[in-house]
Write a protein that holds these residues in place. Structure first.
Motif, PDB file in Angstrom:
ATOM      1  N   ASN A 202      13.342  10.139  -0.668  1.00 40.41           N
ATOM      2  CA  ASN A 202      12.929  11.365  -1.342  1.00 40.41           C
ATOM      3  C   ASN A 202      11.572  11.148  -2.010  1.00 40.41           C
ATOM      4  OD1 ASN A 202      13.285  14.022  -2.303  1.00 40.41           O
ATOM      5  ND2 ASN A 202      13.872  13.227  -4.298  1.00 40.41           N
ATOM      6  N   GLU A 203      10.604  11.976  -1.662  1.00 43.75           N
ATOM      7  CA  GLU A 203       9.278  11.866  -2.279  1.00 43.75           C
ATOM      8  C   GLU A 203       9.359  12.334  -3.729  1.00 43.75           C
ATOM      9  OE1 GLU A 203       4.748  13.656  -1.764  1.00 43.75           O
ATOM     10  OE2 GLU A 203       6.276  14.066  -0.238  1.00 43.75           O
ATOM     11  N   THR A 204       8.891  11.501  -4.640  1.00 44.76           N
ATOM     12  CA  THR A 204       8.990  11.829  -6.060  1.00 44.76           C
ATOM     13  C   THR A 204       7.607  12.073  -6.659  1.00 44.76           C
ATOM     14  OG1 THR A 204       8.961   9.475  -6.670  1.00 44.76           O
ATOM     15  CG2 THR A 204      11.124  10.517  -6.374  1.00 44.76           C
ATOM     16  N   ILE A 205       7.614  12.717  -7.816  1.00 44.90           N
ATOM     17  CA  ILE A 205       6.387  13.013  -8.539  1.00 44.90           C
ATOM     18  C   ILE A 205       6.309  12.096  -9.750  1.00 44.90           C
ATOM     19  CG2 ILE A 205       5.214  14.801  -9.908  1.00 44.90           C
ATOM     20  CD1 ILE A 205       6.599  16.857  -8.065  1.00 44.90           C
ATOM     21  N   SER A 206       5.135  11.577 -10.033  1.00 46.45           N
ATOM     22  CA  SER A 206       4.964  10.686 -11.174  1.00 46.45           C
ATOM     23  C   SER A 206       5.131  11.451 -12.490  1.00 46.45           C
ATOM     24  CB  SER A 206       3.577  10.045 -11.131  1.00 46.45           C
ATOM     25  OG  SER A 206       3.293   9.400 -12.361  1.00 46.45           O
ATOM     26  N   PRO A 207       5.816  10.865 -13.466  1.00 49.87           N
ATOM     27  CA  PRO A 207       5.917  11.502 -14.783  1.00 49.87           C
ATOM     28  C   PRO A 207       4.560  11.755 -15.432  1.00 49.87           C
ATOM     29  CG  PRO A 207       7.523   9.736 -14.580  1.00 49.87           C
ATOM     30  CD  PRO A 207       6.628   9.646 -13.377  1.00 49.87           C
ATOM     31  N   GLN A 208       3.524  11.021 -14.978  1.00 49.21           N
ATOM     32  CA  GLN A 208       2.182  11.232 -15.528  1.00 49.21           C
ATOM     33  C   GLN A 208       1.681  12.647 -15.255  1.00 49.21           C
ATOM     34  OE1 GLN A 208       0.654   9.121 -17.551  1.00 49.21           O
ATOM     35  NE2 GLN A 208       2.454   7.806 -17.332  1.00 49.21           N
ATOM     36  N   VAL A 209       2.213  13.271 -14.193  1.00 53.00           N
ATOM     37  CA  VAL A 209       1.842  14.662 -13.891  1.00 53.00           C
ATOM     38  C   VAL A 209       2.253  15.581 -15.047  1.00 53.00           C
ATOM     39  CG1 VAL A 209       2.284  16.615 -12.328  1.00 53.00           C
ATOM     40  CG2 VAL A 209       1.968  14.312 -11.402  1.00 53.00           C
ATOM     41  N   ILE A 210       3.415  15.303 -15.645  1.00 52.02           N
ATOM     42  CA  ILE A 210       3.888  16.113 -16.772  1.00 52.02           C
ATOM     43  C   ILE A 210       2.935  15.986 -17.951  1.00 52.02           C
ATOM     44  CG2 ILE A 210       5.792  16.528 -18.384  1.00 52.02           C
ATOM     45  CD1 ILE A 210       6.432  17.216 -15.451  1.00 52.02           C
ATOM     46  N   PHE A 211       2.503  14.756 -18.240  1.00 49.41           N
ATOM     47  CA  PHE A 211       1.577  14.541 -19.360  1.00 49.41           C
ATOM     48  C   PHE A 211       0.223  15.204 -19.079  1.00 49.41           C
ATOM     49  CE2 PHE A 211       4.270  10.572 -19.644  1.00 49.41           C
ATOM     50  CZ  PHE A 211       5.052  11.053 -20.684  1.00 49.41           C
ATOM     51  N   ALA A 212      -0.233  15.147 -17.825  1.00 50.39           N
ATOM     52  CA  ALA A 212      -1.497  15.795 -17.450  1.00 50.39           C
ATOM     53  C   ALA A 212      -1.383  17.309 -17.621  1.00 50.39           C
ATOM     54  CB  ALA A 212      -1.869  15.450 -16.010  1.00 50.39           C
ATOM     55  N   ALA A 213      -0.242  17.869 -17.205  1.00 48.73           N
ATOM     56  CA  ALA A 213      -0.026  19.308 -17.344  1.00 48.73           C
ATOM     57  C   ALA A 213       0.003  19.711 -18.822  1.00 48.73           C
ATOM     58  CB  ALA A 213       1.280  19.716 -16.662  1.00 48.73           C
ATOM     59  N   ARG A 214       0.643  18.902 -19.641  1.00 48.15           N
ATOM     60  CA  ARG A 214       0.692  19.195 -21.090  1.00 48.15           C
ATOM     61  C   ARG A 214      -0.707  19.223 -21.694  1.00 48.15           C
ATOM     62  NH1 ARG A 214       5.794  15.367 -23.067  1.00 48.15           N
ATOM     63  NH2 ARG A 214       7.466  16.628 -22.122  1.00 48.15           N
ATOM     64  N   ASP A 215      -1.560  18.298 -21.261  1.00 51.25           N
ATOM     65  CA  ASP A 215      -2.942  18.276 -21.757  1.00 51.25           C
ATOM     66  C   ASP A 215      -3.682  19.561 -21.375  1.00 51.25           C
ATOM     67  OD1 ASP A 215      -2.582  15.796 -22.878  1.00 51.25           O
ATOM     68  OD2 ASP A 215      -3.454  14.691 -21.193  1.00 51.25           O
ATOM     69  N   GLU A 216      -3.463  20.024 -20.145  1.00 54.64           N
ATOM     70  CA  GLU A 216      -4.117  21.257 -19.684  1.00 54.64           C
ATOM     71  C   GLU A 216      -3.563  22.477 -20.425  1.00 54.64           C
ATOM     72  OE1 GLU A 216      -3.720  21.439 -15.447  1.00 54.64           O
ATOM     73  OE2 GLU A 216      -4.817  19.561 -15.118  1.00 54.64           O
ATOM     74  N   ILE A 217      -2.268  22.484 -20.670  1.00 54.00           N
ATOM     75  CA  ILE A 217      -1.637  23.615 -21.374  1.00 54.00           C
ATOM     76  C   ILE A 217      -2.167  23.719 -22.803  1.00 54.00           C
ATOM     77  CG2 ILE A 217       0.578  24.395 -22.338  1.00 54.00           C
ATOM     78  CD1 ILE A 217       1.810  23.184 -19.676  1.00 54.00           C
ATOM     79  N   ALA A 218      -2.441  22.564 -23.425  1.00 51.59           N
ATOM     80  CA  ALA A 218      -2.964  22.564 -24.803  1.00 51.59           C
ATOM     81  C   ALA A 218      -4.324  23.239 -24.891  1.00 51.59           C
ATOM     82  CB  ALA A 218      -3.048  21.138 -25.319  1.00 51.59           C
ATOM     83  N   LYS A 219      -5.040  23.336 -23.755  1.00 55.93           N
ATOM     84  CA  LYS A 219      -6.375  23.951 -23.748  1.00 55.93           C
ATOM     85  C   LYS A 219      -6.337  25.440 -23.417  1.00 55.93           C
ATOM     86  CE  LYS A 219      -8.326  19.517 -22.278  1.00 55.93           C
ATOM     87  NZ  LYS A 219      -8.871  18.760 -21.144  1.00 55.93           N
ATOM     88  N   ILE A 220      -5.147  25.975 -23.131  1.00 58.08           N
ATOM     89  CA  ILE A 220      -5.028  27.406 -22.838  1.00 58.08           C
ATOM     90  C   ILE A 220      -5.400  28.207 -24.088  1.00 58.08           C
ATOM     91  CG2 ILE A 220      -3.393  29.260 -22.256  1.00 58.08           C
ATOM     92  CD1 ILE A 220      -3.944  27.549 -19.864  1.00 58.08           C
ATOM     93  N   LYS A 221      -6.265  29.189 -23.916  1.00 56.37           N
ATOM     94  CA  LYS A 221      -6.748  29.980 -25.056  1.00 56.37           C
ATOM     95  C   LYS A 221      -5.739  31.068 -25.423  1.00 56.37           C
ATOM     96  CE  LYS A 221     -11.607  29.473 -23.677  1.00 56.37           C
ATOM     97  NZ  LYS A 221     -11.392  28.910 -22.330  1.00 56.37           N
TER      98      LYS A 221
END
Length: 323
Positions: A202-221
């Protein structure tokens, strides 16, 4: 941003392949994870609540602990305890409990006494556990998904309002539609065959993707007018008489400031998931029910009239305008 968003979409697609007919539940699980919160799912047995969190752990390649809450459970069964080691230099060594993992499934949380519930909720709120005066930190990627059964309330310990408030969202899980349930039969049969043949990678996604997404969400105006709209919505639950006599007769108690914080967090996540770089009132309205449902207390009159909390929130959204 685009690459991270695509990976989160891929995660949702993989989960939806194994949890048919529960797209809203999958969406909310991912949303709460990105918002760094905790989720309360309420639904009848057999509606894939356990499967949902297991699917997230499987596709995200993270640890999962499943805790079955029972009346005889002790706080130390969750948090861990200090064990005496006579042959060691340190006589007492901390043995971590199942709470020390990335994803926690608290199955039927209302079946355990208040002391046990409090032990879990401390970890949810503080992201740490204190045992024998020593504080132990949780992993950075940590989420609790608790479940409740809406029936069979005998012998249960319902969560007090103050503890319910600690959950970012309270999601109701409904039965799947007929077509989805037919596909479930095929899916289960196919999985049984795959298991017998040895399964597949099963191809998995790195948990680092979640942290990257959180960083981007914090910049949402978010504009001042939308912030005002969020606060006005929550304020209307406290002073409903300002908006309508009907709302006033339906509500006894309103939401705390945690509701405003949750609306802000989840509306940002909703905007990001829809590839927007700013929050709109529609994003706020899209998450309002799951955030306010467990934070308002309906009145005797509302219960007598058969008015549920979702109907109260519908009326609230009609009455409160964007400034």
């Amino acid at each position: 941003m685009k690459e991270t968003h695509q990976q989160i979409q891929f995660l949702a697609e993989r989960m939806n392949q194994s949890i048919l007919g529960q797209e809203n539940v999958v969406n909310r699980i991912i949303m709460v994870l990105l918002a760094n919160g905790n989720l309360l799912l309420e639904g009848m047995p057999g509606l894939a609540k356990t499967r949902a969190i297991s699917s997230l752990a499987k596709n995200l390649d993270t640890g999962l602990s499943r805790i079955q809450f029972t009346p005889d459970l002790l706080p130390s069964d969750i948090t861990g305890t200090e064990v005496y080691q006579p042959d060691s230099d340190e006589k007492f060594i901390f043995q971590p409990g199942p709470i020390f993992n990335n994803l926690i499934l608290a199955d039927e949380i209302n079946r355990a006494p208040a002391k046990v519930q409090s032990a879990l909720l401390e970890a949810m709120e503080e992201r740490q556990v204190t045992v024998a005066g020593t504080t132990h930190k949780m992993d950075p990627l940590f989420m609790v998904m608790a479940t409740q059964n809406p029936v069979e309330q005998e012998g249960t310990y319902p969560l007090p309002e103050a503890q319910m408030d600690r959950f970012l969202m309270h999601v109701i899980v409904h039965y799947p539609d007929t077509e989805s349930e037919i596909k479930v039969l095929d899916l289960v049969r196919g999985e049984a065959s795959e298991k017998q043949s040895g399964g597949s990678e099963n191809e998995t996604i790195s948990p680092q993707v979640i942290f990257a997404a959180r960083d981007e969400i914090a910049k949402i105006k978010i504009e001042e007018s939308v912030k005002r709209y969020i606060v006005d919505l929550v304020n209307a639950t406290r002073f409903p008489a300002k908006y309508s006599e009907q709302l006033n007769s339906w509500m006894d108690y309103g939401a705390s400031p945690r509701a405003s914080i949750a609306l802000d967090k989840c509306s940002r996540v909703h905007a990001w998931m829809n590839q927007l770089d700013f929050v709109t009132p529609d994003n706020v309205r899209a998450v309002a029910h799951d955030i306010l449902r467990h934070r308002i207390v309906s009145s005797y009159e509302a219960n007598a009239e058969g008015i549920n909390k979702d109907q109260i929130i519908d009326e609230l959204l009609k009455q409160v305008a964007v400034a």
